[in-house]
Motif scaffolding. Structure first.
Motif, PDB file in Angstrom:
ATOM      1  N   LEU A  71      -2.460   6.111   3.408  1.00 18.80           N
ATOM      2  CA  LEU A  71      -1.707   7.055   2.585  1.00 18.80           C
ATOM      3  C   LEU A  71      -2.007   8.672   2.907  1.00 18.80           C
ATOM      4  O   LEU A  71      -1.067   9.439   2.641  1.00 18.80           O
ATOM      5  CB  LEU A  71      -2.733   6.819   1.208  1.00 18.80           C
ATOM      6  CG  LEU A  71      -2.259   5.612   0.729  1.00 18.80           C
ATOM      7  CD1 LEU A  71      -2.969   5.501  -0.791  1.00 18.80           C
ATOM      8  CD2 LEU A  71      -1.001   5.196   0.426  1.00 18.80           C
TER       9      LEU A  71
ATOM     10  N   THR B   3       6.863  -3.147  -7.164  1.00 22.00           N
ATOM     11  CA  THR B   3       5.381  -3.580  -6.955  1.00 22.00           C
ATOM     12  C   THR B   3       5.174  -4.798  -7.144  1.00 22.00           C
ATOM     13  O   THR B   3       4.305  -5.652  -6.400  1.00 22.00           O
ATOM     14  CB  THR B   3       4.518  -2.405  -7.438  1.00 22.00           C
ATOM     15  OG1 THR B   3       5.327  -1.138  -7.167  1.00 22.00           O
ATOM     16  CG2 THR B   3       3.137  -2.530  -7.003  1.00 22.00           C
TER      17      THR B   3
ATOM     18  N   ARG C 155      -7.392   2.527   4.178  1.00 20.09           N
ATOM     19  CA  ARG C 155      -6.459   2.716   3.428  1.00 20.09           C
ATOM     20  C   ARG C 155      -6.048   4.449   3.039  1.00 20.09           C
ATOM     21  O   ARG C 155      -5.185   4.944   2.998  1.00 20.09           O
ATOM     22  CB  ARG C 155      -6.852   2.342   2.007  1.00 20.09           C
ATOM     23  CG  ARG C 155      -6.804   0.729   1.876  1.00 20.09           C
ATOM     24  CD  ARG C 155      -7.655   0.356   0.648  1.00 20.09           C
ATOM     25  NE  ARG C 155      -6.803   0.449  -0.499  1.00 20.09           N
ATOM     26  CZ  ARG C 155      -5.665  -0.358  -1.170  1.00 20.09           C
ATOM     27  NH1 ARG C 155      -5.484  -1.356  -0.333  1.00 20.09           N
ATOM     28  NH2 ARG C 155      -5.162   0.219  -2.291  1.00 20.09           N
TER      29      ARG C 155
ATOM     30  N   LEU D 109       0.780  -1.289  -0.005  1.00 18.06           N
ATOM     31  CA  LEU D 109       0.059   0.054  -0.040  1.00 18.06           C
ATOM     32  C   LEU D 109       0.800   1.075  -0.108  1.00 18.06           C
ATOM     33  O   LEU D 109       0.822   2.353  -0.636  1.00 18.06           O
ATOM     34  CB  LEU D 109      -0.870   0.020   1.390  1.00 18.06           C
ATOM     35  CG  LEU D 109      -1.634   1.269   1.330  1.00 18.06           C
ATOM     36  CD1 LEU D 109      -2.645   1.316   0.205  1.00 18.06           C
ATOM     37  CD2 LEU D 109      -2.537   0.979   2.588  1.00 18.06           C
TER      38      LEU D 109
ATOM     39  N   GLN E 216       2.174   2.898  -3.186  1.00 16.16           N
ATOM     40  CA  GLN E 216       1.322   3.973  -4.092  1.00 16.16           C
ATOM     41  C   GLN E 216       1.666   5.123  -3.813  1.00 16.16           C
ATOM     42  O   GLN E 216       1.747   5.929  -4.829  1.00 16.16           O
ATOM     43  CB  GLN E 216       0.001   3.654  -3.517  1.00 16.16           C
ATOM     44  CG  GLN E 216      -0.570   2.248  -4.049  1.00 16.16           C
ATOM     45  CD  GLN E 216      -2.203   1.988  -3.713  1.00 16.16           C
ATOM     46  OE1 GLN E 216      -2.801   3.146  -3.537  1.00 16.16           O
ATOM     47  NE2 GLN E 216      -2.435   0.969  -3.336  1.00 16.16           N
ATOM     48  N   HIS E 217       2.084   5.442  -2.455  1.00 12.44           N
ATOM     49  CA  HIS E 217       2.879   6.839  -2.271  1.00 12.44           C
ATOM     50  C   HIS E 217       4.138   7.222  -2.975  1.00 12.44           C
ATOM     51  O   HIS E 217       4.380   8.228  -3.371  1.00 12.44           O
ATOM     52  CB  HIS E 217       2.947   6.995  -0.625  1.00 12.44           C
ATOM     53  CG  HIS E 217       3.648   8.305  -0.384  1.00 12.44           C
ATOM     54  ND1 HIS E 217       3.153   9.760  -0.406  1.00 12.44           N
ATOM     55  CD2 HIS E 217       4.909   8.438   0.204  1.00 12.44           C
ATOM     56  CE1 HIS E 217       3.973  10.363  -0.119  1.00 12.44           C
ATOM     57  NE2 HIS E 217       4.992   9.746   0.129  1.00 12.44           N
TER      58      HIS E 217
ATOM     59  N   LYS F  42       5.145   6.012  -5.891  1.00 14.91           N
ATOM     60  CA  LYS F  42       4.687   6.156  -7.030  1.00 14.91           C
ATOM     61  C   LYS F  42       4.089   7.284  -7.344  1.00 14.91           C
ATOM     62  O   LYS F  42       4.407   8.108  -8.512  1.00 14.91           O
ATOM     63  CB  LYS F  42       3.585   4.909  -7.517  1.00 14.91           C
ATOM     64  CG  LYS F  42       3.057   5.059  -8.993  1.00 14.91           C
ATOM     65  CD  LYS F  42       1.968   4.197  -9.435  1.00 14.91           C
ATOM     66  CE  LYS F  42       1.582   4.262 -10.774  1.00 14.91           C
ATOM     67  NZ  LYS F  42       0.450   3.059 -11.274  1.00 14.91           N
TER      68      LYS F  42
END
Length: 219
Positions: A175, A143, A171, A124, A127-128, A130
């Motif tokens: 994030l 990933t 989530r 998870l 994603q930050h 990215k």
């Protein structure tokens, strides 16, 4: 809220459903963990072809290390030799290092569960990475391989179980902790995530090798 406390709070959202008796939890041990602290991957004198998980972890560690160094040099305009000067930067919800006590005992299932949970949180948090470092050509591979490694770990669990996904609100909270703040804070959070993911992977490799040595048939 410090990183370990935030992560333990997050784990309350990961409900483990087990047929029969639940696998013992060792969350309290995680608070005092600190097994390898990111020691280098060694061979321990073993010969022969390494199992699939070991080859994957070695590749992941290499790619995460390269990605961390690239991001450090490009985003902070500093030589990689100064990377240790950023060691004090932490991120909420990054899983602590695996517990040496937990993963050195015969409780294979509990250790595998902690590995699986930790990797899912990093999945998870990537994603930050990215969002803040989209130009990376290595991140898609990191990933993908993290997702595959999670599957390999789950395949070794003898107990039929399901680790529920985080809810949308959880989530968003995870994030949100890393995506807010100044540009500097968001950059340092990317660096911290990659640093701690590397350390977690090294701990995972050592834990799985110990299981293999004890005849736990982890392939």
């Amino acid at each position: 809220m410090n990183s370990s406390t935030s992560y333990l709070s997050l784990l309350s959202a990961l409900v483990v459903l087990v047929k029969g008796n639940p696998v013992p939890s060792a969350l309290s041990e995680l608070m005092t963990s600190g097994w390898t602290s990111g020691e280098e991957l060694g061979t321990d004198g073993e010969t022969g072809a390494p199992p699939k998980w070991e080859k994957m972890i070695k590749m992941l560690v290499h790619e995460v290390t390269t990605l961390r160094n690239q991001q450090f040099v490009e985003e902070f305009q500093k030589p990689v030799e100064e990377i240790s000067s950023f060691s004090q930067h932490q991120v909420p919800y990054t899983p602590p290092h695996l517990s040496k006590t937990l993963c050195s005992t015969s409780n294979k299932e509990a250790c595998l569960q902690e590995i699986s949970r930790g990797l899912q949180v990093y999945q998870l948090l990537l994603q930050h990475v990215k969002a803040e470092y989209p130009q990376s050509t290595l991140l898609p591979s990191v990933t993908h391989q993290t997702t595959v490694l999670i599957g390999l770990v789950k395949d070794q669990m003898k107990v039929a179980e399901v680790v529920e996904d985080l809810s949308a609100s959880e989530r968003k909270r995870v994030l949100g902790e890393v995506s807010t703040g100044t540009e500097w804070e968001r950059k340092t959070s990317v660096h911290a995530i990659l640093r701690e993911l590397r350390n977690f992977l090294v701990d995972t490799k050592r834990a799985l090798r110990r299981m293999a040595k004890r005849g736990k048939d982890f392939q």
